[in-house]
Design a protein around this motif. Structure first.
Motif, short mmCIF file in Angstrom:
data_model
loop_
_atom_site.label_atom_id
_atom_site.label_comp_id
_atom_site.label_asym_id
_atom_site.label_seq_id
_atom_site.Cartn_x
_atom_site.Cartn_y
_atom_site.Cartn_z
N ALA A 258 -3.43 9.60 0.23
CA ALA A 258 -2.55 10.78 0.22
C ALA A 258 -2.85 11.65 1.42
CB ALA A 258 -2.74 11.57 -1.07
N VAL A 259 -1.80 12.35 1.90
CA VAL A 259 -1.91 13.20 3.09
C VAL A 259 -1.34 14.58 2.75
CG1 VAL A 259 -1.25 13.52 5.51
CG2 VAL A 259 -1.62 11.20 4.60
N ARG A 260 -2.11 15.62 3.03
CA ARG A 260 -1.63 16.99 2.85
C ARG A 260 -0.59 17.32 3.92
NH1 ARG A 260 -2.32 21.83 5.22
NH2 ARG A 260 -2.11 23.71 3.91
N ILE A 261 0.50 17.98 3.50
CA ILE A 261 1.56 18.28 4.47
C ILE A 261 1.91 19.76 4.55
CG2 ILE A 261 2.66 16.01 4.49
CD1 ILE A 261 4.62 17.07 2.37
N GLY A 262 1.21 20.64 3.80
CA GLY A 262 1.53 22.06 3.94
C GLY A 262 1.25 22.86 2.69
N THR A 263 1.72 24.08 2.71
CA THR A 263 1.51 25.01 1.60
C THR A 263 2.51 24.75 0.49
OG1 THR A 263 2.86 26.64 2.74
CG2 THR A 263 0.49 26.76 3.09
N ALA A 264 2.45 25.59 -0.57
CA ALA A 264 3.23 25.31 -1.78
C ALA A 264 4.74 25.31 -1.55
CB ALA A 264 2.87 26.33 -2.86
N ALA A 265 5.24 26.23 -0.77
CA ALA A 265 6.69 26.33 -0.56
C ALA A 265 7.25 25.02 0.00
CB ALA A 265 7.02 27.49 0.37
N ARG B 163 0.85 -1.19 0.00
CA ARG B 163 0.00 0.00 0.00
C ARG B 163 0.89 1.25 0.00
NH1 ARG B 163 -2.08 2.73 4.69
NH2 ARG B 163 -3.92 4.04 4.22
N SER B 164 0.59 2.19 -0.91
CA SER B 164 1.42 3.39 -1.04
C SER B 164 0.69 4.61 -0.50
CB SER B 164 1.78 3.63 -2.51
OG SER B 164 0.61 3.76 -3.30
N VAL B 165 1.47 5.50 0.13
CA VAL B 165 0.93 6.75 0.68
C VAL B 165 1.70 7.90 0.04
CG1 VAL B 165 0.53 8.12 2.75
CG2 VAL B 165 0.43 5.61 2.87
N ALA B 166 0.97 8.82 -0.58
CA ALA B 166 1.58 10.03 -1.13
C ALA B 166 1.42 11.17 -0.14
CB ALA B 166 0.93 10.39 -2.46
N VAL B 167 2.33 12.14 -0.24
CA VAL B 167 2.17 13.39 0.50
C VAL B 167 2.14 14.52 -0.53
CG1 VAL B 167 3.22 12.61 2.64
CG2 VAL B 167 4.68 13.56 0.85
N TYR B 168 1.47 15.60 -0.18
CA TYR B 168 1.35 16.68 -1.16
C TYR B 168 1.21 18.03 -0.49
CZ TYR B 168 -3.69 16.52 -0.17
OH TYR B 168 -4.92 16.54 0.46
N SER B 169 1.68 19.04 -1.19
CA SER B 169 1.49 20.43 -0.79
C SER B 169 0.22 20.95 -1.45
CB SER B 169 2.68 21.27 -1.23
OG SER B 169 2.69 21.37 -2.65
N ASP B 170 -0.16 22.15 -1.10
CA ASP B 170 -1.35 22.74 -1.71
C ASP B 170 -1.20 22.85 -3.22
OD1 ASP B 170 -2.53 22.96 0.75
OD2 ASP B 170 -2.06 25.08 1.02
N ALA B 171 0.03 23.13 -3.68
CA ALA B 171 0.26 23.26 -5.12
C ALA B 171 0.11 21.93 -5.85
CB ALA B 171 1.66 23.83 -5.37
N ASP B 172 0.22 20.81 -5.14
CA ASP B 172 0.19 19.48 -5.74
C ASP B 172 -1.08 18.70 -5.42
OD1 ASP B 172 2.58 19.57 -7.11
OD2 ASP B 172 3.76 18.76 -5.46
N ALA B 173 -2.14 19.39 -5.01
CA ALA B 173 -3.35 18.68 -4.60
C ALA B 173 -3.91 17.79 -5.71
CB ALA B 173 -4.42 19.67 -4.14
N GLY B 174 -3.76 18.23 -6.96
CA GLY B 174 -4.27 17.43 -8.08
C GLY B 174 -3.19 16.73 -8.86
N ALA B 175 -2.01 16.58 -8.28
CA ALA B 175 -0.86 16.02 -8.99
C ALA B 175 -1.02 14.53 -9.28
CB ALA B 175 0.42 16.26 -8.19
#
Length: 703
Positions: free
Chosen positions: A52-59, A31-43
């Motif tokens: 997938a888990v959100r980890i912060g803003t774009a920077a 099982r794979s888990v992705a992490v993403y910033s706000d800029a990558d929400a639709g990546a």
């Protein structure tokens, strides 16, 4: 192998490498888990992972570089292990320590290996004690600028200033003369501090005509260490690799090539053994083209490399799978005698950049994408792209990698060339055309490579520009996009209909170089004609393409031109309005053509007549969105042509903006400012020339 070493693995990265790791995890049933910033929400990597888990803003500093956020994402998702990919936290010793403290496995080497090899000064001194040859230089921690300046003559010029932390060629600077040391050291420290949080520098002699050859190693936690042959990475720009291949044509061309491969491979294994390495790692060497028998250790990357696919293609070994298995404590089941290099593989990195404009980064939304790796079993595309994804300036500009295999080097390069011709990404400018020109260069084809080749070749490269075929195709597409809502109503028609003889339908096209072209279209279907500017009329027809030939076929003067098409989402809808822009692609080349209304056309014309042709522009504008990191002049200073005024960072690269004329500079930016593309950052006021000494005297009195 059918065993599953972990149930859940988190991938602490983004883009193509995250997608590539997720692919192997799926194949292993993990099982794979992705992490993403706000800029990558639709990546793409977010969509392909199991969760997938959100980890912060774009920077990146607020997301992918946040150790605490990654640890929290592991706890939320139940991940037992983390694969770091490359870049970001892949070689961060504090990250490895934090995972260890949280009881989460790190898919990488031990903390000591990361610690020693992460410091280039320490690593050089360390491997030298194990008999690994190193480039002459000075590598001591804590040296001041003055101490480095004093040591430079002993190293010899030309030399390289290199950051002790980091990798990927970032922050390396060539110094040809002693008088350039002070200014270059200041730049190097700023770049190193900003990129790696450590401004420690060291000096290394510049090896003439160097070849960059690296060796892939694989080691487990039970004392087994092997190498999987070498990769040639000599085609670089600003120390950043562009084309990589396996095996090295230099070693292949030597009479004792197999013996040399064994020697350099064993040196790499010795470097790995010196730190009890485990997992996949790469030992990088400089090899003199003039004397390949002598090779020098540069550094060890304690992670997967961007170019790892070429090794996988010639060995048949999945490096990511073995990284995961070794991290779970498994014994390496591959012996050195099992490693056989079959054929040749070449990789090209696709970047969002504009080679003709000094490789400036490019941003935008992907409006069309065609990646055809499945059509040829000898082609592999590792990509993080999807149609609709926005490429921003927040991260590295690499979008994808195109990799090709062949039974020999020529066939591998031919296959890569065809694959690049088939690769189409529109909406963002890319380097695909440049890659095709590069791999078809005579020296590259002959294997005459060195790290300075790209710099020498760029000026002579002939890039394709939009011609009549592209301009007419854009005009026809614009007219079709402005089709009437009521097809049978002449009042809604956008075809220039009038009582009597038909009037031509005219549209102004904005060209990529800033120029204009006016196209007049008359008639429809097989009876249509087109005239560009004041030229002659040409029979012109546009029809849909067929699978494998492109999206559209333009027949101009009886000659067919095939194009991939890309229109922004707001364009191409029915109604009496024109699209804002049209992207056309062909054979790996692409261009953006603007469809100008009257107001936009007038602005272009006025801008052209306000300044004489060939005159320097006194306004200094940012070529891309980014952050001002340095302003080495003061407001009101007198500056000379070519003097650096402002330094802007975008996509993890610094871009120096220089004065195009001499005069007094007036600044409108300061360090830390976030700037937009084309924003004026400084203006140069050129003093009017006095006509005579008497006039100068009068001017002084009036002042």
């Amino acid at each position: 192998m059918t065993t599953k070493p972990f149930e859940t693995v988190l991938v602490a990265n983004r883009g193509e490498i995250a997608c590539r790791v997720i692919r192997t995890l799926k194949a292993m049933g993990i099982r794979s888990v992705a992490v993403y910033s706000d800029a990558d929400a639709g990546a793409r990597h977010v969509r392909e992972a199991d969760t997938a888990v959100r980890i912060g803003t774009a920077a990146a500093a607020d997301s992918y570089l946040r150790i605490d956020s990654i640890i929290e994402a592991c706890l939320q998702s139940g991940a037992q292990a983390v694969h770091p990919g490359y870049g970001f936290l892949a070689e961060n010793v504090e990250f490895a320590k934090a995972l260890d403290a949280a009881g989460i496995a790190f898919v990488g080497p031990g903390i000591e290996a990361i610690d020693i090899m992460g410091d280039k000064i320490r690593s050089k001194n360390h491997v030298m004690s194990y008999g690994v040859p190193c480039v002459p230089g000075i590598a001591e921690p804590g040296l001041s600028d003055q101490e480095l300046i004093e040591a430079a003559p002993g190293v010899g010029f030309p030399l390289l200033i290199k950051p002790s932390a980091g990798g990927g060629g970032k922050g390396m600077h060539v110094v040809e003369r002693p008088e350039d040391m002070a200014a270059t050291l200041a730049t190097a420290r700023r770049v190193a501090a900003g990129a790696f949080g450590d401004d420690t520098l060291f000096l290394e002699r510049l090896v003439p005509a160097p070849r960059h050859i690296e060796v892939q190693v694989l080691a487990d936690n039970h004392g087994n260490v092997i190498h999987l042959g070498e990769r040639e990475c000599s085609l670089q720009r600003r120390h950043q690799k562009v084309i990589e291949e396996a095996p090295s044509p230099l070693l292949e061309s030597q009479p004792d090539g197999k013996e040399l491969r064994a020697r350099i491979g064993e040196a790499a294994c010795d470097a790995a053994r010196s730190v009890a390495y485990s997992g996949a790692g790469t030992v990088e060497f400089l090899v003199s083209d003039q004397d390949p028998e002598h090779f020098f250790f540069m550094e060890m990357n304690t992670r997967l490399q961007v170019e790892h696919p070429v090794t996988e293609m010639v060995t048949g070994i999945d490096l990511v799978e073995w990284q995961v298995r070794i991290a779970a404590g498994e014994v390496l089941a591959v012996a050195q005698s099992d490693v056989v290099l079959d054929g040749h593989a070449v990789e090209a990195r696709v970047y969002a950049e504009v080679p003709e404009r000094g490789f400036l980064p490019s941003i935008g939304e992907v409006v069309a994408l065609r990646e055809r790796s499945g059509d040829d079993p000898h082609v592999r595309i590792d990509s993080g792209m999807l149609r609709g994804v926005t490429v921003t300036g927040d991260y590295d500009p690499m979008l994808a990698k195109v990799i090709a295999w062949g039974p020999d080097r020529k066939s591998a390069l031919d296959t890569l060339d065809h694959a690049l011709a088939d690769y189409s990404l529109l909406g963002v400018q890319t380097n695909v055309e440049y890659l095709r020109l590069l791999i078809n260069d005579d020296d590259v084809r002959a294997g005459r490579l060195d790290t300075g080749l790209i710099g020498r070749k760029l000026e002579g490269m002939q890039f394709r520009h939009a011609a009549d075929a592209e301009i007419v195709a854009a005009a026809l597409l614009a007219r079709d996009a402005a089709a009437p809502v009521e097809a049978n109503s002449p009042w809604n028609a956008a075809d220039g209909w009038r009582v009597g003889a038909p009037a031509p339908w005219r549209v102004t096209i904005g060209l990529p170089d800033g120029g204009l072209a006016t196209v007049s279209l008359t008639g429809h279907g097989p009876d249509a004609t087109a005239r560009v500017d004041s030229g002659v009329e040409h029979p012109a027809a546009l029809r849909p393409g067929t699978p494998g030939t492109g999206d559209a076929v333009l027949v101009l003067d009886g000659v067919e031109h095939l194009f991939e098409l890309g229109l922004p989402p707001a364009s191409g809808t029915a109604g009496a309005s024109l699209p804002r822009e049209i992207w056309l692609g062909s054979g790996g080349w692409s261009c953006r053509l603007e469809i100008l209304d009257r107001e936009a056309r007038l602005q272009r014309v006025l801008a052209g007549i306000q300044r004489e042709e060939g005159a320097a522009d006194p306004e200094v504008r940012s070529p891309m969105p980014g952050t001002v990191v340095s302003v080495p002049v003061n407001n009101g200073d007198h500056v000379e042509t070519g003097q650096v005024l402002v330094v802007v960072e975008a996509m993890k690269m610094e871009h120096q903006l220089v004065a195009s004329v001499s005069g007094t500079v007036h600044l409108s930016s300061k360090p830390g400012d976030l700037v937009k593309a084309d924003q004026v950052l400084a203006t140069i006021h050129v003093a009017a020339e006095s006509s005579s000494p008497a006039a100068e005297e009068q001017q002084d009195k009036e002042a």
